[in-house]
Design a protein around this motif. Structure first.
Motif, short mmCIF file in Angstrom:
data_model
loop_
_atom_site.label_atom_id
_atom_site.label_comp_id
_atom_site.label_asym_id
_atom_site.label_seq_id
_atom_site.Cartn_x
_atom_site.Cartn_y
_atom_site.Cartn_z
N GLU A 49 0.85 -1.18 0.00
CA GLU A 49 0.00 0.00 0.00
C GLU A 49 0.89 1.23 0.00
N LEU A 50 0.58 2.16 -0.88
CA LEU A 50 1.27 3.44 -0.93
C LEU A 50 0.25 4.53 -0.61
N THR A 51 0.54 5.32 0.42
CA THR A 51 -0.29 6.46 0.76
C THR A 51 0.54 7.71 0.49
N TRP A 52 0.04 8.57 -0.38
CA TRP A 52 0.73 9.78 -0.80
C TRP A 52 -0.19 10.97 -0.55
N ARG A 53 0.29 11.92 0.25
CA ARG A 53 -0.50 13.12 0.55
C ARG A 53 0.39 14.36 0.46
N HIS A 54 -0.21 15.44 -0.04
CA HIS A 54 0.50 16.72 -0.02
C HIS A 54 -0.51 17.85 -0.03
N ASP A 55 -0.05 19.03 0.40
CA ASP A 55 -0.92 20.21 0.41
C ASP A 55 -0.35 21.33 -0.46
N GLY A 56 0.61 20.99 -1.32
CA GLY A 56 1.23 21.99 -2.19
C GLY A 56 2.52 22.56 -1.63
N THR A 57 2.71 22.49 -0.30
CA THR A 57 3.94 23.00 0.29
C THR A 57 4.71 21.93 1.06
N SER A 58 4.00 20.91 1.54
CA SER A 58 4.66 19.80 2.24
C SER A 58 4.02 18.49 1.78
N TYR A 59 4.75 17.40 2.00
CA TYR A 59 4.25 16.10 1.57
C TYR A 59 4.55 15.04 2.62
N GLU A 60 3.86 13.92 2.48
CA GLU A 60 4.11 12.74 3.30
C GLU A 60 3.79 11.52 2.44
N ALA A 61 4.67 10.55 2.45
CA ALA A 61 4.47 9.30 1.73
C ALA A 61 4.75 8.14 2.67
N ARG A 62 3.91 7.11 2.59
CA ARG A 62 4.09 5.91 3.40
C ARG A 62 3.88 4.71 2.50
N PHE A 63 4.83 3.79 2.55
CA PHE A 63 4.76 2.57 1.74
C PHE A 63 4.92 1.37 2.67
N GLU A 64 3.97 0.45 2.59
CA GLU A 64 4.05 -0.76 3.39
C GLU A 64 3.94 -1.95 2.47
N ILE A 65 4.81 -2.93 2.70
CA ILE A 65 4.79 -4.15 1.92
C ILE A 65 4.83 -5.32 2.89
N ALA A 66 4.00 -6.32 2.62
CA ALA A 66 3.92 -7.48 3.50
C ALA A 66 3.84 -8.75 2.64
N ALA A 67 4.52 -9.76 3.11
CA ALA A 67 4.50 -11.07 2.46
C ALA A 67 4.18 -12.11 3.51
N PRO A 68 3.61 -13.23 3.09
CA PRO A 68 3.34 -14.29 4.07
C PRO A 68 4.63 -14.70 4.79
N SER A 69 4.52 -14.95 6.05
CA SER A 69 5.61 -15.42 6.91
C SER A 69 6.80 -14.47 7.02
N SER A 70 6.57 -13.18 6.83
CA SER A 70 7.64 -12.21 7.08
C SER A 70 7.03 -10.95 7.67
N ARG A 71 7.87 -10.20 8.36
CA ARG A 71 7.41 -8.95 8.97
C ARG A 71 7.12 -7.92 7.89
N PRO A 72 6.11 -7.09 8.10
CA PRO A 72 5.88 -6.01 7.14
C PRO A 72 7.05 -5.03 7.16
N ARG A 73 7.30 -4.43 6.04
CA ARG A 73 8.32 -3.39 5.94
C ARG A 73 7.60 -2.09 5.63
N VAL A 74 7.92 -1.05 6.39
CA VAL A 74 7.27 0.24 6.22
C VAL A 74 8.33 1.30 5.97
N GLN A 75 8.14 2.06 4.90
CA GLN A 75 9.00 3.19 4.60
C GLN A 75 8.16 4.45 4.68
N HIS A 76 8.76 5.53 5.17
CA HIS A 76 8.04 6.79 5.35
C HIS A 76 8.97 7.92 4.93
N SER A 77 8.44 8.83 4.13
CA SER A 77 9.18 10.00 3.69
C SER A 77 8.33 11.23 3.92
#
Length: 188
Positions: free
Chosen positions: A29-57
Protein backbone atom coordinates in the motif's frame (compact mmCIF):
# COMPACT_ATOMS: atom_id res chain seq x y z
CA UNK A 1 12.91 20.87 -16.02
CA UNK A 2 9.37 21.51 -14.86
CA UNK A 3 7.57 19.29 -12.36
CA UNK A 4 3.93 18.39 -11.84
CA UNK A 5 3.35 16.90 -8.40
CA UNK A 6 0.98 13.91 -8.47
CA UNK A 7 -2.37 14.30 -6.70
CA UNK A 8 -2.80 12.73 -3.27
CA UNK A 9 -3.74 9.07 -3.54
CA UNK A 10 -3.85 5.75 -1.74
CA UNK A 11 -2.91 2.72 -3.85
CA UNK A 12 -3.19 -0.94 -2.90
CA UNK A 13 -1.72 -3.63 -5.07
CA UNK A 14 -0.38 -7.15 -5.22
CA UNK A 15 3.36 -7.72 -5.61
CA UNK A 16 5.44 -10.70 -6.63
CA UNK A 17 8.60 -11.05 -4.55
CA UNK A 18 11.37 -13.36 -3.46
CA UNK A 19 11.64 -13.93 0.27
CA UNK A 20 14.52 -16.16 1.39
CA UNK A 21 14.78 -17.56 -2.15
CA UNK A 22 11.08 -18.47 -2.20
CA UNK A 23 8.69 -16.89 -4.70
CA UNK A 24 5.76 -15.34 -2.91
CA UNK A 25 2.83 -13.01 -3.49
CA UNK A 26 2.42 -10.13 -1.11
CA UNK A 27 0.37 -7.00 -0.67
CA UNK A 28 1.50 -3.40 -0.57
CA UNK A 29 0.00 0.00 0.00
CA UNK A 30 1.27 3.44 -0.93
CA UNK A 31 -0.29 6.46 0.76
CA UNK A 32 0.73 9.78 -0.80
CA UNK A 33 -0.50 13.12 0.55
CA UNK A 34 0.50 16.72 -0.02
CA UNK A 35 -0.92 20.21 0.41
CA UNK A 36 1.23 21.99 -2.19
CA UNK A 37 3.94 23.00 0.29
CA UNK A 38 4.66 19.80 2.24
CA UNK A 39 4.25 16.10 1.57
CA UNK A 40 4.11 12.74 3.30
CA UNK A 41 4.47 9.30 1.73
CA UNK A 42 4.09 5.91 3.40
CA UNK A 43 4.76 2.57 1.74
CA UNK A 44 4.05 -0.76 3.39
CA UNK A 45 4.79 -4.15 1.92
CA UNK A 46 3.92 -7.48 3.50
CA UNK A 47 4.50 -11.07 2.46
CA UNK A 48 3.34 -14.29 4.07
CA UNK A 49 5.61 -15.42 6.91
CA UNK A 50 7.64 -12.21 7.08
CA UNK A 51 7.41 -8.95 8.97
CA UNK A 52 5.88 -6.01 7.14
CA UNK A 53 8.32 -3.39 5.94
CA UNK A 54 7.27 0.24 6.22
CA UNK A 55 9.00 3.19 4.60
CA UNK A 56 8.04 6.79 5.35
CA UNK A 57 9.18 10.00 3.69
CA UNK A 58 8.20 13.54 4.66
CA UNK A 59 9.37 16.96 3.60
CA UNK A 60 8.59 20.05 1.58
CA UNK A 61 7.71 20.86 -2.00
CA UNK A 62 9.81 23.42 -3.85
CA UNK A 63 10.15 24.70 -7.40
CA UNK A 64 12.17 21.62 -8.41
CA UNK A 65 9.82 19.12 -6.75
CA UNK A 66 10.12 17.13 -3.56
CA UNK A 67 12.56 18.15 -0.83
CA UNK A 68 12.73 15.32 1.71
CA UNK A 69 13.43 16.17 5.34
CA UNK A 70 13.32 12.65 6.83
CA UNK A 71 13.19 9.10 5.51
CA UNK A 72 12.46 6.17 7.82
CA UNK A 73 12.67 2.47 7.03
CA UNK A 74 11.25 -0.03 9.49
CA UNK A 75 11.58 -3.80 9.26
CA UNK A 76 12.91 -5.36 12.44
CA UNK A 77 13.78 -1.93 13.79
CA UNK A 78 13.64 1.57 12.37
CA UNK A 79 16.52 3.46 10.84
CA UNK A 80 16.39 6.89 9.27
CA UNK A 81 18.11 9.41 7.05
CA UNK A 82 17.75 13.13 7.84
CA UNK A 83 18.23 15.76 5.14
CA UNK A 84 20.09 18.68 6.71
CA UNK A 85 19.61 21.29 3.98
CA UNK A 86 21.27 24.08 5.95
CA UNK A 87 24.37 21.94 6.54
CA UNK A 88 24.16 20.47 3.00
CA UNK A 89 24.37 16.88 4.24
CA UNK A 90 22.42 13.69 4.80
CA UNK A 91 22.73 12.36 8.36
CA UNK A 92 22.07 8.69 9.15
CA UNK A 93 20.59 7.43 12.44
CA UNK A 94 22.89 4.40 12.51
CA UNK A 95 25.98 6.60 13.01
CA UNK A 96 27.38 6.05 9.52
CA UNK A 97 29.32 9.07 8.24
CA UNK A 98 27.15 11.85 6.84
CA UNK A 99 27.00 12.27 3.05
CA UNK A 100 27.12 15.51 1.08
CA UNK A 101 23.64 16.59 -0.03
CA UNK A 102 23.36 17.08 -3.80
CA UNK A 103 20.76 19.36 -5.44
CA UNK A 104 17.55 17.43 -6.12
CA UNK A 105 18.44 14.65 -3.66
CA UNK A 106 15.68 12.20 -2.77
CA UNK A 107 15.23 9.16 -0.55
CA UNK A 108 14.42 5.66 -1.73
CA UNK A 109 10.67 6.30 -1.46
CA UNK A 110 10.42 9.92 -2.60
CA UNK A 111 12.59 9.24 -5.66
CA UNK A 112 9.69 7.33 -7.26
CA UNK A 113 7.26 10.19 -6.64
CA UNK A 114 9.82 12.76 -7.83
CA UNK A 115 10.32 10.78 -11.05
CA UNK A 116 6.54 10.77 -11.53
CA UNK A 117 6.51 14.58 -11.08
CA UNK A 118 9.37 15.00 -13.56
CA UNK A 119 7.80 12.75 -16.20
CA UNK A 120 4.42 14.49 -15.79
CA UNK A 121 6.00 17.95 -15.99
CA UNK A 122 8.37 17.34 -18.90
CA UNK A 123 7.31 14.16 -20.74
CA UNK A 124 9.32 15.06 -23.86
CA UNK A 125 12.58 14.76 -21.89
CA UNK A 126 11.88 11.09 -21.15
CA UNK A 127 12.49 9.47 -24.53
CA UNK A 128 13.98 6.00 -24.95
CA UNK A 129 17.72 6.01 -24.19
CA UNK A 130 17.69 9.09 -21.96
CA UNK A 131 19.19 8.82 -18.48
CA UNK A 132 18.16 10.46 -15.23
CA UNK A 133 20.57 10.67 -12.29
CA UNK A 134 19.18 11.35 -8.82
CA UNK A 135 21.14 11.24 -5.58
CA UNK A 136 19.07 8.83 -3.50
CA UNK A 137 19.45 8.26 0.22
CA UNK A 138 18.77 4.98 1.95
CA UNK A 139 19.31 4.65 5.70
CA UNK A 140 22.99 3.85 5.05
CA UNK A 141 24.18 5.92 2.11
CA UNK A 142 23.31 8.65 -0.39
CA UNK A 143 24.53 7.66 -3.83
CA UNK A 144 23.59 8.57 -7.40
CA UNK A 145 20.91 6.29 -8.82
CA UNK A 146 21.04 6.17 -12.61
CA UNK A 147 17.73 5.46 -14.34
CA UNK A 148 17.57 4.66 -18.04
CA UNK A 149 14.40 5.41 -19.98
CA UNK A 150 13.47 2.19 -21.78
CA UNK A 151 10.61 3.85 -23.69
CA UNK A 152 6.84 3.64 -23.75
CA UNK A 153 4.96 0.41 -23.07
CA UNK A 154 1.29 -0.43 -23.05
CA UNK A 155 0.27 -1.88 -19.70
CA UNK A 156 -2.77 -4.10 -19.41
CA UNK A 157 -4.22 -3.38 -15.99
CA UNK A 158 -7.47 -4.41 -14.28
CA UNK A 159 -8.74 -0.82 -14.73
CA UNK A 160 -7.92 -0.81 -18.45
CA UNK A 161 -4.98 -0.43 -20.79
CA UNK A 162 -2.54 2.42 -20.15
CA UNK A 163 0.52 3.81 -21.93
CA UNK A 164 3.45 4.30 -19.57
CA UNK A 165 7.11 5.27 -19.71
CA UNK A 166 9.38 2.57 -18.31
CA UNK A 167 12.54 3.52 -16.40
CA UNK A 168 15.08 1.00 -15.13
CA UNK A 169 17.83 1.24 -12.54
CA UNK A 170 20.13 -1.79 -12.76
CA UNK A 171 21.64 -3.34 -9.63
CA UNK A 172 24.72 -1.41 -8.50
CA UNK A 173 26.33 -4.36 -6.74
CA UNK A 174 25.99 -8.04 -5.95
CA UNK A 175 23.24 -7.68 -3.34
CA UNK A 176 21.45 -4.69 -4.86
CA UNK A 177 18.06 -4.84 -6.53
CA UNK A 178 17.02 -4.04 -10.07
CA UNK A 179 14.35 -1.36 -10.04
CA UNK A 180 11.76 -1.05 -12.82
CA UNK A 181 9.26 1.82 -12.75
CA UNK A 182 6.35 2.51 -15.09
CA UNK A 183 5.02 6.07 -15.05
CA UNK A 184 1.97 7.38 -16.92
CA UNK A 185 2.37 11.15 -17.43
CA UNK A 186 -1.32 11.68 -18.19
CA UNK A 187 -2.35 10.11 -14.88
CA UNK A 188 -0.60 12.54 -12.51
Amino acid sequence: MSVRIPASVQLRYQVAMQVRQQASLGASELTWRHDGTSYEARFEIAAPSSRPRVQHSAGGIGSQGLEPARFGDRGRGEQAAHFDREGQRVVFSNNRPAAALAPGAQDRLSVLLQLAALVAGSPDRFRAGATVVVQTATTREADPWVFTVDGEEELQLPGGDLMAVKLTRPPRGEFDQRLEVWLAPGQA
